[in-house]
Enzyme design. Sequence first.
Site, PDB file in Angstrom:
ATOM      1  N   LYS A 247       0.840  -1.191   0.000  1.00  0.00           N
ATOM      2  CA  LYS A 247       0.000   0.000   0.000  1.00  0.00           C
ATOM      3  C   LYS A 247       0.879   1.247   0.000  1.00  0.00           C
ATOM      4  O   LYS A 247       2.093   1.181   0.219  1.00  0.00           O
ATOM      5  CB  LYS A 247      -0.919  -0.003   1.217  1.00  0.00           C
ATOM      6  CG  LYS A 247      -0.212   0.065   2.558  1.00  0.00           C
ATOM      7  CD  LYS A 247      -1.194   0.056   3.702  1.00  0.00           C
ATOM      8  CE  LYS A 247      -0.465   0.094   5.045  1.00  0.00           C
ATOM      9  NZ  LYS A 247      -1.409   0.171   6.177  1.00  0.00           N
TER      10      LYS A 247
ATOM     11  N   ARG B 198      -9.845   0.688  16.146  1.00  0.00           N
ATOM     12  CA  ARG B 198      -9.813   1.526  14.947  1.00  0.00           C
ATOM     13  C   ARG B 198     -10.790   0.989  13.915  1.00  0.00           C
ATOM     14  O   ARG B 198     -11.593   1.747  13.366  1.00  0.00           O
ATOM     15  CB  ARG B 198      -8.389   1.575  14.383  1.00  0.00           C
ATOM     16  CG  ARG B 198      -8.222   2.499  13.189  1.00  0.00           C
ATOM     17  CD  ARG B 198      -6.806   2.474  12.652  1.00  0.00           C
ATOM     18  NE  ARG B 198      -6.440   1.182  12.070  1.00  0.00           N
ATOM     19  CZ  ARG B 198      -5.251   0.921  11.532  1.00  0.00           C
ATOM     20  NH1 ARG B 198      -4.302   1.849  11.532  1.00  0.00           N
ATOM     21  NH2 ARG B 198      -4.993  -0.266  11.021  1.00  0.00           N
TER      22      ARG B 198
ATOM     23  N   TYR C  17      18.628  28.909   8.604  1.00  0.00           N
ATOM     24  CA  TYR C  17      17.491  29.660   9.123  1.00  0.00           C
ATOM     25  C   TYR C  17      17.476  29.655  10.650  1.00  0.00           C
ATOM     26  O   TYR C  17      17.723  28.629  11.295  1.00  0.00           O
ATOM     27  CB  TYR C  17      16.191  29.057   8.616  1.00  0.00           C
ATOM     28  CG  TYR C  17      15.906  29.340   7.160  1.00  0.00           C
ATOM     29  CD1 TYR C  17      15.695  30.637   6.701  1.00  0.00           C
ATOM     30  CD2 TYR C  17      15.848  28.298   6.248  1.00  0.00           C
ATOM     31  CE1 TYR C  17      15.438  30.892   5.371  1.00  0.00           C
ATOM     32  CE2 TYR C  17      15.580  28.537   4.905  1.00  0.00           C
ATOM     33  CZ  TYR C  17      15.372  29.834   4.481  1.00  0.00           C
ATOM     34  OH  TYR C  17      15.119  30.078   3.149  1.00  0.00           O
TER      35      TYR C  17
ATOM     36  N   MET D 231      14.166  23.894   2.533  1.00  0.00           N
ATOM     37  CA  MET D 231      13.236  23.285   1.588  1.00  0.00           C
ATOM     38  C   MET D 231      13.939  22.402   0.570  1.00  0.00           C
ATOM     39  O   MET D 231      13.473  21.288   0.266  1.00  0.00           O
ATOM     40  CB  MET D 231      12.430  24.366   0.862  1.00  0.00           C
ATOM     41  CG  MET D 231      11.414  23.806  -0.119  1.00  0.00           C
ATOM     42  SD  MET D 231      10.446  25.088  -0.961  1.00  0.00           S
ATOM     43  CE  MET D 231       9.434  25.702   0.383  1.00  0.00           C
TER      44      MET D 231
END
Length: 354
Positions: free
Chosen positions: A34, A129, A252, A300
């Site tokens: 999957k 679930r 950053y 990024m």
Amino acid sequence: MSRPLEAVIRLDNLRHNYHVGRALAGGKALAVVKANAYGHGAVQCAAALPDADGFAVACIEEAIELRDAGVTQPILLLEGVFEASELELAERHKLWLVVHHEGQLAMIEAASPKTPYTIWLKMDSGMHRAGFAPSEYRAAHRRLAASGKVESITMMSHFARADEPASQATSEQIAVFQDTVEGLPGDISLANSAGLIAWPAARAGWGRAGIMLYGASPMPADSPAIDLKPVMQLKSKVFAVRELAEGEPIGYGASFHTPRPTRVGVVACGYADGYPRLASTGSPVAIDGVRTRIIGRVSMDMLTIDLTDLPEAGVGSGVELWGDTVSVNEVAAHAGTIAYELLCNVKRAAFSYR
């Protein structure tokens, strides 16, 4: 030159891991492919397992993709069908169906298949679930058997905490399942990857090899080793080098300052590629097979690494983000997540299959 980020998928390792899982299961296992085979390429991975007993996917779209690619083994829909109209497609493509709630059971009873369905009836043995409660399970089994629409019923459940060896939750789920199905006809399936690795009492019937198929163990790092081989090697290259004095900030937020004169390598990989942003300073990488670390925040499209103690490394040096030298589990731990998420999230890399 194209951007050097590459995901190398080693299909021999995939085959090895499947056979490890099947041996633990006692000889019968589904390969769970999957989510595009956990980011590895579902069609390519299924094609590499011609002797697999069957495959498992989340939904009918994933199953049809495999059928269209020529996969002929059984394919199980782990979430079953979402609406009655999918039953005709499931029959046409000879798919096995999980039934885990009353609506799906009613769809089966109301259907008019030309050939009977192969059903995996799911019990909620404690995960809460999906699945029929133990008090409802035997009645659901009887209804399916009496419907005249079903060829066979495999009884299944799923573990919530099998990756926690010290927890009693898995033993309790096994006991609930065994007590509930006692005397009912049909095969069983309890063991996911963690169940196969750590819980011998869960290994009867069908195993379901998921994350272990791709060479990542779901168990804690201090668990006994198991012979799994990493399938994905995510790698890139250093494309720039900076020389910084002691005390200089990097990246950053200036979250890292150099503790000494530092050679900094800039690598073509970032969070837009699926590398986790939270795996920043201290997260391991390997340069031409030698381990070092990320310094500063992941950006990024790039990240920065410490080359100070690697004088031979420079522009063009190969960088393994995870694979053979650096485990994807290590990177996941630094990011506060799990290997499943990292593997599924790989994007913008060039995939190659070997």
